[in-house]
Each structure stands twice: as C-alpha cells, then as structure tokens.
Design a protein around this motif. Structure first.
Motif, short mmCIF file in Angstrom:
data_model
loop_
_atom_site.label_atom_id
_atom_site.label_comp_id
_atom_site.label_asym_id
_atom_site.label_seq_id
_atom_site.Cartn_x
_atom_site.Cartn_y
_atom_site.Cartn_z
N GLY A 203 -11.15 20.03 -16.31
CA GLY A 203 -9.73 20.42 -15.41
C GLY A 203 -10.34 20.54 -13.32
O GLY A 203 -9.24 21.52 -12.89
N LEU A 204 -10.94 20.57 -13.32
CA LEU A 204 -11.95 20.60 -11.91
C LEU A 204 -11.34 19.78 -10.48
O LEU A 204 -10.95 19.99 -10.16
CB LEU A 204 -13.60 20.91 -11.84
CG LEU A 204 -13.91 22.62 -12.02
CD1 LEU A 204 -15.40 22.09 -12.36
CD2 LEU A 204 -13.91 23.20 -11.02
N GLY A 205 -10.41 18.51 -11.53
CA GLY A 205 -10.11 16.92 -10.56
C GLY A 205 -11.24 16.48 -10.05
O GLY A 205 -10.67 15.13 -9.65
N SER A 206 -11.96 16.79 -9.89
CA SER A 206 -12.97 16.16 -8.86
C SER A 206 -15.01 16.33 -8.52
O SER A 206 -14.94 17.56 -8.62
CB SER A 206 -12.19 15.96 -7.10
OG SER A 206 -12.40 16.74 -6.37
N LYS A 207 -15.70 15.60 -7.76
CA LYS A 207 -16.45 16.21 -7.92
C LYS A 207 -16.53 17.09 -6.59
O LYS A 207 -17.36 18.33 -6.69
CB LYS A 207 -17.45 14.86 -7.09
CG LYS A 207 -18.56 14.88 -7.18
CD LYS A 207 -19.65 13.43 -6.52
CE LYS A 207 -21.09 14.47 -6.54
NZ LYS A 207 -21.78 13.32 -5.90
N GLU A 208 -16.03 16.56 -5.68
CA GLU A 208 -15.81 17.77 -4.58
C GLU A 208 -15.07 18.81 -5.04
O GLU A 208 -16.05 20.54 -4.84
CB GLU A 208 -14.96 18.02 -3.45
CG GLU A 208 -14.78 16.47 -2.79
CD GLU A 208 -15.52 14.77 -3.55
OE1 GLU A 208 -16.03 13.91 -3.06
OE2 GLU A 208 -14.15 15.05 -4.70
N ASN A 209 -14.38 19.07 -5.84
CA ASN A 209 -13.78 20.82 -6.30
C ASN A 209 -14.56 20.95 -7.51
O ASN A 209 -15.14 22.80 -7.15
CB ASN A 209 -12.30 20.04 -7.12
CG ASN A 209 -11.16 20.11 -6.08
OD1 ASN A 209 -11.22 20.17 -4.83
ND2 ASN A 209 -10.21 19.58 -6.54
N PHE A 210 -15.29 20.48 -8.33
CA PHE A 210 -16.36 20.84 -8.58
C PHE A 210 -17.10 22.13 -8.07
O PHE A 210 -17.75 22.73 -7.93
CB PHE A 210 -17.53 19.72 -9.87
CG PHE A 210 -18.31 20.14 -10.40
CD1 PHE A 210 -17.71 20.16 -12.58
CD2 PHE A 210 -19.26 21.10 -10.83
CE1 PHE A 210 -18.59 20.99 -13.26
CE2 PHE A 210 -20.11 21.22 -11.63
CZ PHE A 210 -19.44 21.06 -13.30
N GLU A 211 -17.88 21.24 -6.99
CA GLU A 211 -18.48 21.50 -6.00
C GLU A 211 -18.61 22.59 -5.37
O GLU A 211 -18.72 23.78 -5.36
CB GLU A 211 -19.79 20.47 -5.24
CG GLU A 211 -20.23 19.76 -5.89
CD GLU A 211 -21.23 18.27 -4.55
OE1 GLU A 211 -19.96 18.60 -3.62
OE2 GLU A 211 -21.50 18.29 -5.17
N ALA A 212 -17.42 22.89 -4.62
CA ALA A 212 -16.02 24.16 -3.91
C ALA A 212 -16.30 25.59 -4.52
O ALA A 212 -16.43 26.57 -4.52
CB ALA A 212 -15.39 23.73 -2.91
N ARG A 229 -18.82 16.42 -21.11
CA ARG A 229 -18.88 15.40 -21.18
C ARG A 229 -17.41 15.07 -19.97
O ARG A 229 -18.29 13.79 -19.03
CB ARG A 229 -18.98 14.86 -22.34
CG ARG A 229 -19.08 13.39 -21.89
CD ARG A 229 -19.15 12.55 -24.12
NE ARG A 229 -19.40 11.12 -23.60
CZ ARG A 229 -19.46 10.09 -24.38
NH1 ARG A 229 -19.79 11.00 -25.91
NH2 ARG A 229 -19.52 8.96 -24.70
N ALA A 230 -16.82 15.57 -20.10
CA ALA A 230 -15.85 15.04 -19.65
C ALA A 230 -15.59 14.94 -18.14
O ALA A 230 -15.87 14.17 -17.76
CB ALA A 230 -14.69 15.52 -20.28
N ALA A 231 -16.08 15.70 -17.71
CA ALA A 231 -16.68 15.96 -16.28
C ALA A 231 -17.95 14.74 -15.89
O ALA A 231 -18.11 15.03 -14.32
CB ALA A 231 -17.13 18.06 -16.34
N VAL A 232 -18.99 14.89 -17.43
CA VAL A 232 -20.05 13.93 -16.30
C VAL A 232 -19.79 12.30 -16.45
O VAL A 232 -19.93 11.75 -15.19
CB VAL A 232 -21.05 14.21 -17.55
CG1 VAL A 232 -22.55 12.69 -17.36
CG2 VAL A 232 -21.65 15.49 -17.34
N ASP A 233 -18.74 11.69 -17.72
CA ASP A 233 -18.50 10.92 -17.39
C ASP A 233 -17.26 10.32 -16.44
O ASP A 233 -16.77 10.00 -16.26
CB ASP A 233 -17.43 10.43 -18.51
CG ASP A 233 -17.54 10.40 -20.07
OD1 ASP A 233 -19.60 10.26 -19.50
OD2 ASP A 233 -17.95 10.55 -21.15
#
Length: 310
Positions: A203-212, A229-233
């Motif tokens: 649901g975070l949508g992107s690596k940048e959003n994950f970090e932010a 797993r979905a976020a890692v994949d």
C-alpha cells in the motif's frame, strides 16, 4: 540422557535465539549442554555459561568452524551426538542450515519449528501457515529439533554458573568454504529480537514512499523495520526485512502494520506479537482480523499524524 543446544553466534556475541532454544531444551531434559563452535569464540562460551539452566558449555574452537558453515558445524555436532537424547537449534537461517544435515547423517526424522513441548518425545508445530497445529511424536533415539523462538520465552541471560569445557574440533572435510560475506550495519534493533517493529506493505506504493513514511515512525518508536513479501518483491524494502512464512518469524511487544492487507503468509510470521496495530484504508483487510487496534484511514495522512503525536 542430556539435551544439546547448538549456539547461534558470530564468534563475539551469543544470539538471543539461543536463549529461547535453551528454554525449549529444558522442557525436553533438565540437563542441557550448549555447543559453541567457532573461532576465537571464548567470549561466546562464557556468555552461554551464564545462561540460566545450562549445565555445561562445550567450546570447539578452530578455523574451519569460524564461518558456521553447515558441513563443518554438522560434523562437529555429529561427533558429540551419541551422548545426547535431543539436539536442538533455533529455527533461524543458522539452525535450518545445520539441523537437517545432522538429522540426515544420523538417519533420523527432524522435528521442525516446534512451539510447545508436551513431553520429551511429543511436540507441537504449526502447519498450513500456522492455521493448524500438529502434535508429533518421535521414537528416534536421538531427536533433532528446530525451535521456533517466538514460541518460548528466553531463559535469563545471566545467573548461570555452567562450566566451560574445550572439545576437540573435527577435521575440515573440505566440502565447502566461505568465499565472502556482505553484511549491512544498522543502528536499528535486529528484526527478530526487536521489541517494536513497524512494517510496511504494498500500500505504500514505492520505495520512496516506504522510506518517507516508515522511517520517521520507526525513528520515533526506536523500532526495527519490516516489510511484507509484496513490498519486498516490489523493491520497496530489502529482502532481510521480510516478515512472514517465507521471511522472518517475529513476536515483538508491538507490531505496527502499515499498508499491509494481511495475507495468510504474512500473518504466519507476526500474529504472535503481543500488541498488533494495523493501518489500512480497506476496512475488509484480513489484517484487522488479528489486530488489537485497527485504523481505517489513508496511511499517507495517518502515519505522519501519528509521528507528530508521539
């Protein structure tokens, strides 16, 4: 007979998973020995000797044992095996690497991922991603067991007075060697030992959003960071952050799931957490079925607001 615990360590520090494994071993047999196999690992042996319930620590110190390779470690365990009724290792990458090889060489059936000990020969282990619990009984003379560390409270790390004895290291069979190791250093707690974990999903949508979104929350809580797993994949988070059936099994005091729907494979890795908080905009998300506290909201609004309030 006596139970033998294979200590997980890095030649400097005894890993917390060993303390949980000792707790399981004590339920199998009141006499518990710990094997510390490595190189220049005397400090680890002394730490193991202080663990509550340990009767004796066996220290095998040799260059071929330094890397914890399965072939060398299994050979060392095999040399000691006839003296023990139970051989236990944590169900971590370390234990899962060594225990099956030991079981195969002893020609016994491994009992994997136990979460409860009924008696010295009868154990509970989860199956079907934790949706069912199987009670298994082993008639093998030597029982080789891996222990799900979240199923047992760790013994006290101090207070024990076990003796430390040196044992002869087995010769190097030359079956494998360590070519190199890439490690990441972080000031955050180790995921499997953390008391607080904040975990992000697709649901975070992107690596940048994950970090932010996730980093400020983790910083405020002093938490380890995890991911579905979905976020890692999808490349939002590194593989060693993955929580779930095919990742790491955790049971922190507080688990905050952000943007995670709650697939059965993820729930299998975190549903034993003491308090679970879920944030998801889908009120039908399965994660709410195991959550103690649920917030149906847009995570991009809710999480920054939480950070401000903490």
């Amino acid at each position: 007979m006596t139970a033998l615990v294979i200590a997980e360590h890095d030649n400097q520090v005894l890993k917390p998973s060993t303390l949980n494994t000792i707790a399981a071993a004590l339920l199998c047999d009141p006499q518990v020995h710990v094997l510390v196999a490595g190189q220049n690992c005397a400090a680890v042996a002394q730490a193991a000797a202080q663990a509550a319930g340990v009767s004796k620590v066996l220290c095998a110190d040799a260059p071929q044992l330094a890397a914890g390779l399965a072939e060398a470690s299994a050979a060392q365990v095999l040399a000691l095996a006839p003296s023990y009724s139970h051989i236990l290792a944590p169900a971590t990458a370390f234990g899962k690497n060594i225990a099956p090889r030991v079981a195969a060489l002893l020609d016994v059936a491994q009992v994997s991922d136990i979460i409860h000990v009924h008696s010295p020969d009868t154990f509970d282990r989860p199956i079907y991603a934790g949706n069912a619990i199987a009670t298994v009984q082993s008639s093998d003379k030597i029982k080789v067991i891996t222990v799900r560390t979240t199923g047992f409270d760790p013994v006290a790390a101090t207070g024990g007075t076990a003796e430390v004895s040196s044992v002869d290291a087995v010769a190097d069979a030359g079956l494998s060697s360590l070519v190199g190791r890439e490690t990441t250093k972080s000031e955050r707690p180790e995921l499997t030992a953390a008391k607080i974990i904040v975990s992000g999903g697709r649901g975070l949508g992107s690596k940048e959003n994950f970090e932010a979104v996730m980093t400020p929350l983790a910083d405020k809580l002093g938490a380890a960071m995890g991911a579905s797993r979905a976020a890692v994949d999808a490349g939002y988070a590194p593989n060693d952050w993955q929580v779930g059936q095919t990742g790491k099994i955790v049971a922190p005091q507080l688990y905050v799931a952000v943007g995670i729907s709650g697939a059965i494979q993820h729930l299998a890795g975190m549903k034993d957490s003491k308090v679970i908080v879920a944030i998801n905009k889908d009120e039908e998300a399965p994660i709410f079925g195991v959550a103690d506290y649920g917030l149906v909201a847009d995570l991009f609004t809710a999480v920054p607001e939480m950070v401000k309030q903490i």
